[in-house]
Write a protein that holds these residues in place. Structure first.
Motif, PDB file in Angstrom:
ATOM      1  N   MET A   1       0.819  -1.192   0.000  1.00 13.53           N
ATOM      2  CA  MET A   1       0.000   0.000   0.000  1.00 13.53           C
ATOM      3  C   MET A   1       0.854   1.244   0.000  1.00 13.53           C
ATOM      4  N   ALA A   2       2.023   1.188   0.666  1.00 12.95           N
ATOM      5  CA  ALA A   2       2.890   2.357   0.752  1.00 12.95           C
ATOM      6  C   ALA A   2       3.426   2.752  -0.606  1.00 12.95           C
ATOM      7  N   GLN A   3       3.506   1.811  -1.600  1.00 19.57           N
ATOM      8  CA  GLN A   3       4.046   2.130  -2.910  1.00 19.57           C
ATOM      9  C   GLN A   3       2.970   2.663  -3.837  1.00 19.57           C
ATOM     10  N   LYS A   4       1.707   2.381  -3.603  1.00 21.40           N
ATOM     11  CA  LYS A   4       0.634   2.768  -4.490  1.00 21.40           C
ATOM     12  C   LYS A   4      -0.173   3.939  -3.956  1.00 21.40           C
ATOM     13  N   ASP A   5      -0.236   4.122  -2.681  1.00 19.32           N
ATOM     14  CA  ASP A   5      -1.045   5.177  -2.091  1.00 19.32           C
ATOM     15  C   ASP A   5      -0.422   6.546  -2.388  1.00 19.32           C
ATOM     16  N   PRO A   6      -1.185   7.467  -3.016  1.00 19.78           N
ATOM     17  CA  PRO A   6      -0.632   8.799  -3.311  1.00 19.78           C
ATOM     18  C   PRO A   6      -0.197   9.549  -2.054  1.00 19.78           C
ATOM     19  N   TYR A   7      -0.763   9.188  -0.907  1.00 20.31           N
ATOM     20  CA  TYR A   7      -0.385   9.863   0.336  1.00 20.31           C
ATOM     21  C   TYR A   7       1.111   9.777   0.568  1.00 20.31           C
ATOM     22  N   TYR A   8       1.685   8.597   0.350  1.00 21.37           N
ATOM     23  CA  TYR A   8       3.114   8.420   0.626  1.00 21.37           C
ATOM     24  C   TYR A   8       3.980   9.181  -0.379  1.00 21.37           C
ATOM     25  N   ILE A   9       3.495   9.307  -1.618  1.00 21.48           N
ATOM     26  CA  ILE A   9       4.238  10.078  -2.609  1.00 21.48           C
ATOM     27  C   ILE A   9       4.300  11.544  -2.198  1.00 21.48           C
ATOM     28  N   VAL A  10       3.139  12.101  -1.830  1.00 20.97           N
ATOM     29  CA  VAL A  10       3.090  13.508  -1.414  1.00 20.97           C
ATOM     30  C   VAL A  10       3.853  13.698  -0.111  1.00 20.97           C
ATOM     31  N   LYS A  11       3.750  12.728   0.781  1.00 23.08           N
ATOM     32  CA  LYS A  11       4.453  12.822   2.062  1.00 23.08           C
ATOM     33  C   LYS A  11       5.966  12.902   1.845  1.00 23.08           C
ATOM     34  N   ASP A  12       6.495  12.040   0.965  1.00 20.95           N
ATOM     35  CA  ASP A  12       7.929  12.072   0.691  1.00 20.95           C
ATOM     36  C   ASP A  12       8.337  13.400   0.068  1.00 20.95           C
ATOM     37  N   GLU A  13       7.494  13.922  -0.835  1.00 21.31           N
ATOM     38  CA  GLU A  13       7.807  15.208  -1.464  1.00 21.31           C
ATOM     39  C   GLU A  13       7.812  16.331  -0.438  1.00 21.31           C
ATOM     40  N   VAL A  14       6.835  16.309   0.468  1.00 15.73           N
ATOM     41  CA  VAL A  14       6.782  17.324   1.521  1.00 15.73           C
ATOM     42  C   VAL A  14       7.999  17.216   2.427  1.00 15.73           C
ATOM     43  N   ALA A  15       8.368  15.977   2.786  1.00 12.81           N
ATOM     44  CA  ALA A  15       9.522  15.777   3.668  1.00 12.81           C
ATOM     45  C   ALA A  15      10.809  16.296   3.025  1.00 12.81           C
ATOM     46  N   ASP A  16      10.995  16.010   1.727  1.00 19.99           N
ATOM     47  CA  ASP A  16      12.200  16.501   1.032  1.00 19.99           C
ATOM     48  C   ASP A  16      12.205  18.030   0.980  1.00 19.99           C
ATOM     49  N   THR A  17      11.063  18.608   0.628  1.00 20.77           N
ATOM     50  CA  THR A  17      10.991  20.071   0.550  1.00 20.77           C
ATOM     51  C   THR A  17      11.209  20.700   1.922  1.00 20.77           C
ATOM     52  N   LEU A  18      10.658  20.071   2.959  1.00 23.55           N
ATOM     53  CA  LEU A  18      10.813  20.612   4.303  1.00 23.55           C
ATOM     54  C   LEU A  18      12.266  20.591   4.751  1.00 23.55           C
ATOM     55  N   ARG A  19      12.994  19.560   4.387  1.00 23.15           N
ATOM     56  CA  ARG A  19      14.417  19.524   4.739  1.00 23.15           C
ATOM     57  C   ARG A  19      15.160  20.669   4.049  1.00 23.15           C
ATOM     58  N   GLY A  20      14.798  20.941   2.779  1.00 22.28           N
ATOM     59  CA  GLY A  20      15.418  22.062   2.097  1.00 22.28           C
ATOM     60  C   GLY A  20      15.071  23.387   2.755  1.00 22.28           C
ATOM     61  N   VAL A  21      13.820  23.542   3.179  1.00 21.05           N
ATOM     62  CA  VAL A  21      13.399  24.770   3.864  1.00 21.05           C
ATOM     63  C   VAL A  21      14.147  24.929   5.183  1.00 21.05           C
ATOM     64  N   GLN A  22      14.341  23.846   5.904  1.00 18.72           N
ATOM     65  CA  GLN A  22      15.070  23.915   7.174  1.00 18.72           C
ATOM     66  C   GLN A  22      16.529  24.327   6.946  1.00 18.72           C
ATOM     67  N   ASP A  23      17.124  23.813   5.846  1.00 18.50           N
ATOM     68  CA  ASP A  23      18.495  24.229   5.524  1.00 18.50           C
ATOM     69  C   ASP A  23      18.541  25.728   5.196  1.00 18.50           C
ATOM     70  N   LYS A  24      17.560  26.198   4.421  1.00 17.54           N
ATOM     71  CA  LYS A  24      17.502  27.635   4.110  1.00 17.54           C
ATOM     72  C   LYS A  24      17.309  28.463   5.372  1.00 17.54           C
ATOM     73  N   HIS A  25      16.477  27.944   6.273  1.00 15.78           N
ATOM     74  CA  HIS A  25      16.223  28.682   7.511  1.00 15.78           C
ATOM     75  C   HIS A  25      17.488  28.785   8.358  1.00 15.78           C
ATOM     76  N   SER A  26      18.273  27.713   8.347  1.00 12.46           N
ATOM     77  CA  SER A  26      19.541  27.764   9.091  1.00 12.46           C
ATOM     78  C   SER A  26      20.474  28.812   8.489  1.00 12.46           C
ATOM     79  N   ARG A  27      20.540  28.876   7.150  1.00 11.61           N
ATOM     80  CA  ARG A  27      21.375  29.894   6.509  1.00 11.61           C
ATOM     81  C   ARG A  27      20.827  31.292   6.805  1.00 11.61           C
ATOM     82  N   TRP A  28      19.511  31.422   6.786  1.00 11.14           N
ATOM     83  CA  TRP A  28      18.877  32.723   7.059  1.00 11.14           C
ATOM     84  C   TRP A  28      19.222  33.215   8.470  1.00 11.14           C
ATOM     85  N   GLN A  29      19.253  32.294   9.438  1.00 13.12           N
ATOM     86  CA  GLN A  29      19.568  32.681  10.813  1.00 13.12           C
ATOM     87  C   GLN A  29      21.006  33.190  10.947  1.00 13.12           C
ATOM     88  N   ASN A  30      21.910  32.709  10.091  1.00 11.15           N
ATOM     89  CA  ASN A  30      23.320  33.096  10.192  1.00 11.15           C
ATOM     90  C   ASN A  30      23.659  34.372   9.406  1.00 11.15           C
TER      91      ASN A  30
END
Length: 231
Positions: A1-30
């Motif tokens: 189910m994890a390979q076919k359910d669109p939820y997991y696809i969107v979840k992975d995309e959100v997680a990847d984007t969020l990690r990038g946002v967190q990296d940008k936020h760290s640079r912004w703080q410095n």
């Protein structure tokens, strides 16, 4: 189910984007406060957070739809709870980033309370409040349904107990009747044995001729009874 359910696809995309946002936020703080680069990065972060919040909101709507119709989506309560927790955790991370942008950015460049970051923080806060209220209502409804189910179950248990008592009384009565029947059968058997002994004694006393006489008498009696019935 994890390979076919669109939820997991969107979840992975959100997680990847969020990690990038967190990296940008760290640079912004410095970066130096008020610098053009910091203001530009703050605007970019606000847009990224807004996009992520939209995606998380869509996932939350899909969870609501799955909860309303679990047979169609074939999702259990444990899976739905895990998805709810992930949505809440992601929103907390976005809220933390947005709050940092609102508190640390200068008034220009969209980083103040009236800029995109401030509006996003307010939207995330309102969305969290809405989720908490809806989750509380849902939990209260579940508890109410559980109470009703327990009441029905208690009623059935009481009814089964009453039926068990009635069956026990009926079995006890049947046992008494069987005991009485056994007693009557034993008495009848005893009387038959006594009668058989008397007949054997009479036949022995009568001898062969006496037995023939008795047989003849019985045959004559039978013939007379037949004539009486036919007449």
């Amino acid at each position: 189910m994890a390979q076919k359910d669109p939820y997991y696809i969107v979840k992975d995309e959100v997680a990847d984007t969020l990690r990038g946002v967190q990296d940008k936020h760290s640079r912004w703080q410095n970066l130096t406060r008020g610098s053009p680069e910091k203001r530009a990065l703050a605007t970019e972060l606000a847009e990224d957070c807004s996009s992520l919040e939209y995606m998380v909101a869509e996932i939350d709507k899909s969870i609501d739809a799955a909860e309303r119709n679990p047979q169609r989506f074939n999702l259990g309560q444990a899976e739905l709870s895990d998805r709810r927790r992930w949505v809440m955790s992601t929103r907390r991370q976005l809220s933390s980033i947005s709050s940092g942008l609102s508190a640390g950015a200068s008034g220009g460049g969209g980083g103040g309370l009236d800029g995109p970051a401030g509006r996003l923080a307010a939207a995330v806060h309102d969305e969290n409040d809405r989720f908490i209220r809806s989750e509380g209502d849902r939990q209260q409804l579940l508890m109410q349904r559980q109470d009703e189910d327990l009441d029905h179950l208690s009623h059935h248990v009481v009814r089964i107990g009453e039926l068990g008592k009635e069956m026990g009384q009926e079995l006890h009565l049947q046992g008494q009747l069987l005991d009485e029947l056994d007693t009557e059968i034993e008495g009848t058997s005893t009387r038959l044995q006594a009668a058989q002994k008397k007949i054997d004694y009479v036949l022995q006393k009568a001898g062969a001729k006496g037995q023939l006489a008795i047989i003849g008498f019985l045959i004559l009696t039978l013939i007379i009874l037949i004539f009486l019935l036919l007449g």
